[in-house]
Scaffold this active site. Sequence first.
Site, mmCIF file in Angstrom:
data_model
loop_
_atom_site.group_PDB
_atom_site.id
_atom_site.type_symbol
_atom_site.label_atom_id
_atom_site.label_comp_id
_atom_site.label_asym_id
_atom_site.label_seq_id
_atom_site.Cartn_x
_atom_site.Cartn_y
_atom_site.Cartn_z
ATOM 1 N N TYR A 148 36.195 33.027 41.198
ATOM 2 C CA TYR A 148 36.817 34.038 40.335
ATOM 3 C C TYR A 148 36.069 34.193 39.006
ATOM 4 O O TYR A 148 36.133 35.242 38.383
ATOM 5 C CB TYR A 148 38.271 33.665 40.019
ATOM 6 C CG TYR A 148 39.295 34.132 41.031
ATOM 7 C CD1 TYR A 148 39.197 33.762 42.371
ATOM 8 C CD2 TYR A 148 40.369 34.924 40.639
ATOM 9 C CE1 TYR A 148 40.152 34.177 43.285
ATOM 10 C CE2 TYR A 148 41.319 35.343 41.547
ATOM 11 C CZ TYR A 148 41.213 34.965 42.868
ATOM 12 O OH TYR A 148 42.155 35.378 43.765
ATOM 13 N N ASP A 232 39.961 26.458 56.441
ATOM 14 C CA ASP A 232 40.321 27.283 57.604
ATOM 15 C C ASP A 232 41.280 26.524 58.514
ATOM 16 O O ASP A 232 42.250 27.083 59.018
ATOM 17 C CB ASP A 232 39.061 27.760 58.360
ATOM 18 C CG ASP A 232 38.121 26.622 58.753
ATOM 19 O OD1 ASP A 232 38.250 25.509 58.210
ATOM 20 O OD2 ASP A 232 37.252 26.857 59.614
ATOM 21 N N ASP A 256 44.529 31.085 46.535
ATOM 22 C CA ASP A 256 45.085 32.440 46.546
ATOM 23 C C ASP A 256 45.522 32.805 47.958
ATOM 24 O O ASP A 256 46.640 33.294 48.180
ATOM 25 C CB ASP A 256 44.012 33.419 46.046
ATOM 26 C CG ASP A 256 44.525 34.847 45.975
ATOM 27 O OD1 ASP A 256 45.658 35.039 45.495
ATOM 28 O OD2 ASP A 256 43.804 35.759 46.409
ATOM 29 N N ASP A 260 49.597 32.754 49.773
ATOM 30 C CA ASP A 260 50.240 33.917 50.399
ATOM 31 C C ASP A 260 50.727 33.549 51.799
ATOM 32 O O ASP A 260 51.811 33.950 52.220
ATOM 33 C CB ASP A 260 49.257 35.100 50.523
ATOM 34 C CG ASP A 260 49.343 36.048 49.333
ATOM 35 O OD1 ASP A 260 49.738 35.595 48.237
ATOM 36 O OD2 ASP A 260 49.010 37.243 49.504
HETATM 37 C C1 IPM Z 1 47.716 35.965 42.590
HETATM 38 C C2 IPM Z 1 47.125 37.355 42.625
HETATM 39 C C3 IPM Z 1 46.006 37.427 41.591
HETATM 40 C C4 IPM Z 1 44.916 36.490 42.036
HETATM 41 C C5 IPM Z 1 45.476 38.831 41.304
HETATM 42 C C6 IPM Z 1 46.567 39.797 40.921
HETATM 43 C C7 IPM Z 1 44.413 38.796 40.249
HETATM 44 O O1 IPM Z 1 46.726 37.669 43.917
HETATM 45 O O2 IPM Z 1 48.153 35.532 41.508
HETATM 46 O O3 IPM Z 1 47.765 35.316 43.642
HETATM 47 O O4 IPM Z 1 44.059 36.847 42.872
HETATM 48 O O5 IPM Z 1 44.883 35.366 41.530
HETATM 49 MG MG MG Z 2 47.281 36.223 45.384
#
Ligand code: IPM
Ligand code: MG
Length: 368
Positions: A148, A232, A256, A260
Site C-alpha cells: 500500500y 492462499d 485486506d 473481507d
Molecule cells: C479497508 C478498505 C480500504 C483498504 C480502502 C477503502 C482504502 O478496503 O479498510 O479494508 O483497502 O484498506
Molecule cells: Mg478492504
Amino acid sequence: MNFGYKNMDYTLQILSGDGIGTEIVNEAQKVIGWINSNTDITIKTHEDLIGGQAYDEYGTPLADETLENCRKSDAILMGAVGGPKWDNVEYNKRPEAGLLRLRKELDLFANLRPALVFDALIDASTLKPEIVRGLDILIVRELTSGVYFGEPRGIKDIGNGQRRGINTQSYTTEEIKRVARVAFDLARKRSNKVHSCEKANVMESGKLWREEVSTLRAEEFSDVTLEHMYADNCAMQLLKNPSQFDVIVTDNLFGDILSDEAAMLTGSLGMLPSASLGHKGSSALYEPVHGSAPDIAGQGKANPLATILSLAMCLRYSFDRGDIAEKIENSVQKVLNDGIRTEDIMTKGCLEVSTSEMGDAIVKSLGQ
Ligand code: IPM
Ligand code: MG
C-alpha cells in the site's frame, strides 16, 4: 448510573465520509447520546469531512486541519470512503487516499478486525451452520506499510505505447515485529494461538515476515502457539475449517483480502467492526470493515451494526471502558435474537427494519 469509575470526558472526531457513511454514523451517534445520558462518561463529538466529501469541499480527501483535529482527539470514528463519483480523480486525491493518509500519519499500524458469528445470524452465512457456529476469529492486519505504501510506485511510460504499473511490497524487521507483538499479546487474552500468513514461498518480504515472527515468538511469546501459513492456503482454510483460527496476523494487502473473506463467514460485511491502533496514548481510529456501498446509499438499507460495534471497540481500546463496550455488544446480540434485521442479514421469519430503526432498536435495548 454509577459504574464506580471517575467521571471522564472524551473527545471523538467523527468522519462520516461517503456513500452510506452518514447514515450508519448517525446511528452510532444515537448510541453516543445514550452513553452521555446514561453512563458516567461524556463523549464530546466533533464532525468533519473525509474522502470524496472532503475532496468536493476542500479539494483534498483529508485536509491538514482535519488531520490535526484527529491527532488531538482521544479517538476517531469513521464511516466509509469512496464512490464512482470520484473514479476519475487523480490517484493521490481519491477518497481512499484520505483514509490511507490518516492511517499513515497517525502510525495506526495494527488493524484489529474481529469476525464473530452471532448465533442468531448463523442462517445469514452462506456457509453451513456447523462450519461457522461459535466462530470467533481476530485478524490483525498490518496497516501502514507493505504494498500500500512501498516505493517505488506509479505508472510509467515504457515506449511503444506500453506502460508499466509498479508497486513495491516492503517490510522491515520493526514493522513486522510491532504488529506481531500486538497479535501475540491479544492471543494471550484469547485462545493463545496465532497463525501468521504470508507468501514466503515466493516473496522475500514474506520470508522475512516468517523469520521475524518466529524470532519474536522465541524471544517474548514462547507460551503462545504459532503456526505459519501461506496466505492462499489461509483463504482456503477460512472456508474449509474456520474454527481452527484464533488470531491471524498478516500484512496490509493479505489482511485486506482475508478480512473481507472472514467477514462473510459471519453472514454480512455489515456486521464487522475494526480498530486501528498506533502508539499508546495516541488517537486511534474505529471504522466498519465494509465500504461506502454507493449502490444503496440514502435508501435506509445500510446495516449500522458494524459502526455501532466499532464504537464499542473504541470504548474498550481507547476509553478503557470494556464494561460499556460489553453493554453495547450485548444489545446488538439481543436485538438480533429478537429477530430484528436490516436487509443484508434478513432471513425468513424475521422483521426487516431500516438503518435508523436498527439504531433505535439498539438504543431501546440499551435501556435507561
Ligand atoms: C479497508 C478498505 C480500504 C483498504 C480502502 C477503502 C482504502 O478496503 O479498510 O479494508 O483497502 O484498506
Ligand atoms: Mg478492504
